[in-house]
Design a protein around this motif. Structure first.
Motif, PDB file in Angstrom:
ATOM      1  N   LEU A 156      -6.807 -41.878 -21.321  1.00 57.72           N
ATOM      2  CA  LEU A 156      -8.259 -41.731 -21.156  1.00 57.72           C
ATOM      3  C   LEU A 156      -8.993 -41.980 -22.476  1.00 57.72           C
ATOM      4  O   LEU A 156     -10.044 -42.635 -22.490  1.00 57.72           O
ATOM      5  CB  LEU A 156      -8.597 -40.347 -20.609  1.00 57.72           C
ATOM      6  N   VAL A 157      -8.461 -41.467 -23.571  1.00 55.49           N
ATOM      7  CA  VAL A 157      -9.074 -41.717 -24.880  1.00 55.49           C
ATOM      8  C   VAL A 157      -9.068 -43.218 -25.172  1.00 55.49           C
ATOM      9  O   VAL A 157     -10.066 -43.769 -25.653  1.00 55.49           O
ATOM     10  CB  VAL A 157      -8.333 -40.929 -25.991  1.00 55.49           C
ATOM     11  N   LEU A 158      -7.968 -43.863 -24.863  1.00 59.53           N
ATOM     12  CA  LEU A 158      -7.865 -45.298 -25.104  1.00 59.53           C
ATOM     13  C   LEU A 158      -8.874 -46.074 -24.262  1.00 59.53           C
ATOM     14  O   LEU A 158      -9.621 -46.911 -24.773  1.00 59.53           O
ATOM     15  CB  LEU A 158      -6.442 -45.777 -24.800  1.00 59.53           C
ATOM     16  N   VAL A 159      -8.912 -45.786 -22.966  1.00 57.55           N
ATOM     17  CA  VAL A 159      -9.748 -46.550 -22.038  1.00 57.55           C
ATOM     18  C   VAL A 159     -11.232 -46.199 -22.149  1.00 57.55           C
ATOM     19  O   VAL A 159     -12.095 -47.084 -22.049  1.00 57.55           O
ATOM     20  CB  VAL A 159      -9.252 -46.350 -20.585  1.00 57.55           C
ATOM     21  N   LEU A 160     -11.537 -44.925 -22.357  1.00 59.10           N
ATOM     22  CA  LEU A 160     -12.938 -44.504 -22.349  1.00 59.10           C
ATOM     23  C   LEU A 160     -13.589 -44.456 -23.726  1.00 59.10           C
ATOM     24  O   LEU A 160     -14.815 -44.434 -23.820  1.00 59.10           O
ATOM     25  CB  LEU A 160     -13.063 -43.122 -21.687  1.00 59.10           C
ATOM     26  N   VAL A 161     -12.788 -44.451 -24.786  1.00 59.77           N
ATOM     27  CA  VAL A 161     -13.360 -44.368 -26.129  1.00 59.77           C
ATOM     28  C   VAL A 161     -12.971 -45.582 -26.980  1.00 59.77           C
ATOM     29  O   VAL A 161     -13.840 -46.319 -27.449  1.00 59.77           O
ATOM     30  CB  VAL A 161     -12.919 -43.057 -26.839  1.00 59.77           C
ATOM     31  N   LEU A 215       7.412 -45.134  -8.755  1.00 57.95           N
ATOM     32  CA  LEU A 215       6.028 -44.662  -8.638  1.00 57.95           C
ATOM     33  C   LEU A 215       5.685 -43.648  -9.722  1.00 57.95           C
ATOM     34  O   LEU A 215       4.588 -43.683 -10.294  1.00 57.95           O
ATOM     35  CB  LEU A 215       5.782 -44.077  -7.244  1.00 57.95           C
ATOM     36  N   VAL A 216       6.614 -42.753 -10.036  1.00 57.04           N
ATOM     37  CA  VAL A 216       6.366 -41.770 -11.091  1.00 57.04           C
ATOM     38  C   VAL A 216       6.278 -42.465 -12.452  1.00 57.04           C
ATOM     39  O   VAL A 216       5.430 -42.127 -13.269  1.00 57.04           O
ATOM     40  CB  VAL A 216       7.461 -40.674 -11.089  1.00 57.04           C
ATOM     41  N   LEU A 217       7.133 -43.439 -12.679  1.00 57.38           N
ATOM     42  CA  LEU A 217       7.088 -44.170 -13.949  1.00 57.38           C
ATOM     43  C   LEU A 217       5.769 -44.926 -14.103  1.00 57.38           C
ATOM     44  O   LEU A 217       5.187 -44.969 -15.188  1.00 57.38           O
ATOM     45  CB  LEU A 217       8.264 -45.140 -14.047  1.00 57.38           C
ATOM     46  N   LEU A 218       5.279 -45.501 -13.029  1.00 56.30           N
ATOM     47  CA  LEU A 218       4.023 -46.268 -13.083  1.00 56.30           C
ATOM     48  C   LEU A 218       2.774 -45.384 -13.122  1.00 56.30           C
ATOM     49  O   LEU A 218       1.700 -45.865 -13.460  1.00 56.30           O
ATOM     50  CB  LEU A 218       3.940 -47.219 -11.892  1.00 56.30           C
ATOM     51  N   ALA A 219       2.923 -44.114 -12.787  1.00 54.77           N
ATOM     52  CA  ALA A 219       1.762 -43.215 -12.760  1.00 54.77           C
ATOM     53  C   ALA A 219       1.114 -43.075 -14.130  1.00 54.77           C
ATOM     54  O   ALA A 219      -0.076 -42.769 -14.220  1.00 54.77           O
ATOM     55  CB  ALA A 219       2.168 -41.840 -12.223  1.00 54.77           C
ATOM     56  N   GLY A 220       1.861 -43.302 -15.189  1.00 55.06           N
ATOM     57  CA  GLY A 220       1.295 -43.201 -16.531  1.00 55.06           C
ATOM     58  C   GLY A 220       0.477 -44.401 -16.950  1.00 55.06           C
ATOM     59  O   GLY A 220      -0.074 -44.423 -18.043  1.00 55.06           O
ATOM     60  N   VAL A 221       0.360 -45.389 -16.074  1.00 56.46           N
ATOM     61  CA  VAL A 221      -0.353 -46.622 -16.406  1.00 56.46           C
ATOM     62  C   VAL A 221      -1.805 -46.579 -15.933  1.00 56.46           C
ATOM     63  O   VAL A 221      -2.667 -47.237 -16.515  1.00 56.46           O
ATOM     64  CB  VAL A 221       0.369 -47.836 -15.770  1.00 56.46           C
ATOM     65  N   VAL A 222      -2.094 -45.818 -14.909  1.00 54.40           N
ATOM     66  CA  VAL A 222      -3.434 -45.787 -14.315  1.00 54.40           C
ATOM     67  C   VAL A 222      -4.162 -44.522 -14.768  1.00 54.40           C
ATOM     68  O   VAL A 222      -3.629 -43.419 -14.612  1.00 54.40           O
ATOM     69  CB  VAL A 222      -3.347 -45.811 -12.768  1.00 54.40           C
ATOM     70  N   PRO A 223      -5.366 -44.664 -15.354  1.00 59.87           N
ATOM     71  CA  PRO A 223      -6.101 -43.470 -15.781  1.00 59.87           C
ATOM     72  C   PRO A 223      -6.273 -42.469 -14.640  1.00 59.87           C
ATOM     73  O   PRO A 223      -6.533 -42.852 -13.498  1.00 59.87           O
ATOM     74  CB  PRO A 223      -7.465 -44.024 -16.216  1.00 59.87           C
ATOM     75  N   PHE A 224      -6.086 -41.211 -14.930  1.00 59.25           N
ATOM     76  CA  PHE A 224      -6.183 -40.064 -14.030  1.00 59.25           C
ATOM     77  C   PHE A 224      -4.985 -39.920 -13.090  1.00 59.25           C
ATOM     78  O   PHE A 224      -4.751 -38.849 -12.560  1.00 59.25           O
ATOM     79  CB  PHE A 224      -7.481 -40.065 -13.194  1.00 59.25           C
ATOM     80  N   LEU A 225      -4.233 -40.988 -12.859  1.00 60.63           N
ATOM     81  CA  LEU A 225      -3.129 -40.917 -11.899  1.00 60.63           C
ATOM     82  C   LEU A 225      -1.994 -40.022 -12.391  1.00 60.63           C
ATOM     83  O   LEU A 225      -1.350 -39.349 -11.588  1.00 60.63           O
ATOM     84  CB  LEU A 225      -2.601 -42.312 -11.569  1.00 60.63           C
ATOM     85  N   SER A 226      -1.756 -39.972 -13.694  1.00 63.45           N
ATOM     86  CA  SER A 226      -0.660 -39.146 -14.192  1.00 63.45           C
ATOM     87  C   SER A 226      -0.918 -37.665 -13.910  1.00 63.45           C
ATOM     88  O   SER A 226       0.019 -36.903 -13.670  1.00 63.45           O
ATOM     89  CB  SER A 226      -0.411 -39.368 -15.682  1.00 63.45           C
ATOM     90  N   PHE A 227      -2.188 -37.251 -13.909  1.00 64.25           N
ATOM     91  CA  PHE A 227      -2.510 -35.850 -13.612  1.00 64.25           C
ATOM     92  C   PHE A 227      -2.186 -35.520 -12.153  1.00 64.25           C
ATOM     93  O   PHE A 227      -1.588 -34.489 -11.849  1.00 64.25           O
ATOM     94  CB  PHE A 227      -3.986 -35.561 -13.887  1.00 64.25           C
TER      95      PHE A 227
END
Length: 111
Positions: A30-35, A83-95
């Motif tokens: 999120l810091v990377l994408v939003l800031v 799917l769990v490995l890819l969840a860290g690629v999409v903002p908010f999805l890892s949460f």
């Protein structure tokens, strides 16, 4: 989050590591994408991106290792693991994925 006593200790430890890394990677993304990226391309301030990008990259690799470790210990299916490995690629999805994975692992349900 309290762990269920039916979860083997090694799986519970892997789950805790995964939970921490899912949140850390989610926040860094999120810091990377939003800031950092808007500052770099919108305001011509590349310094933040030059610092945040490599940190996020390193932490994402740690996330992949911890998620894969959990997948092995909790016996995820191939699809669930990917799917769990890819969840860290999409903002908010890892949460969201962390909550779902935690509930299912603690309940002893397959993923």
């Amino acid at each position: 989050m309290a762990t269920d006593t039916t979860v083997p200790p090694r799986t519970a430890a892997a789950l805790k590591r995964y939970q921490v890394m899912a949140y850390v990677v989610g926040v860094m993304l999120l810091v990377l994408v939003l800031v950092a990226i808007p500052l770099r391309y919108g305001f011509d301030v590349p310094e933040v991106s030059k610092v945040v990008s490599p940190i996020h990259g390193f932490l994402f690799i740690v996330y992949l290792v911890t998620a894969f470790d959990l997948a092995l210990k909790a016996r995820f299916t191939g699809k669930g693991t990917v799917l769990v490995l890819l969840a860290g690629v999409v903002p908010f999805l890892s949460f969201w994925a962390e909550r779902r994975v935690s509930r299912r692992v603690l309940a002893g349900q397959p993923l």
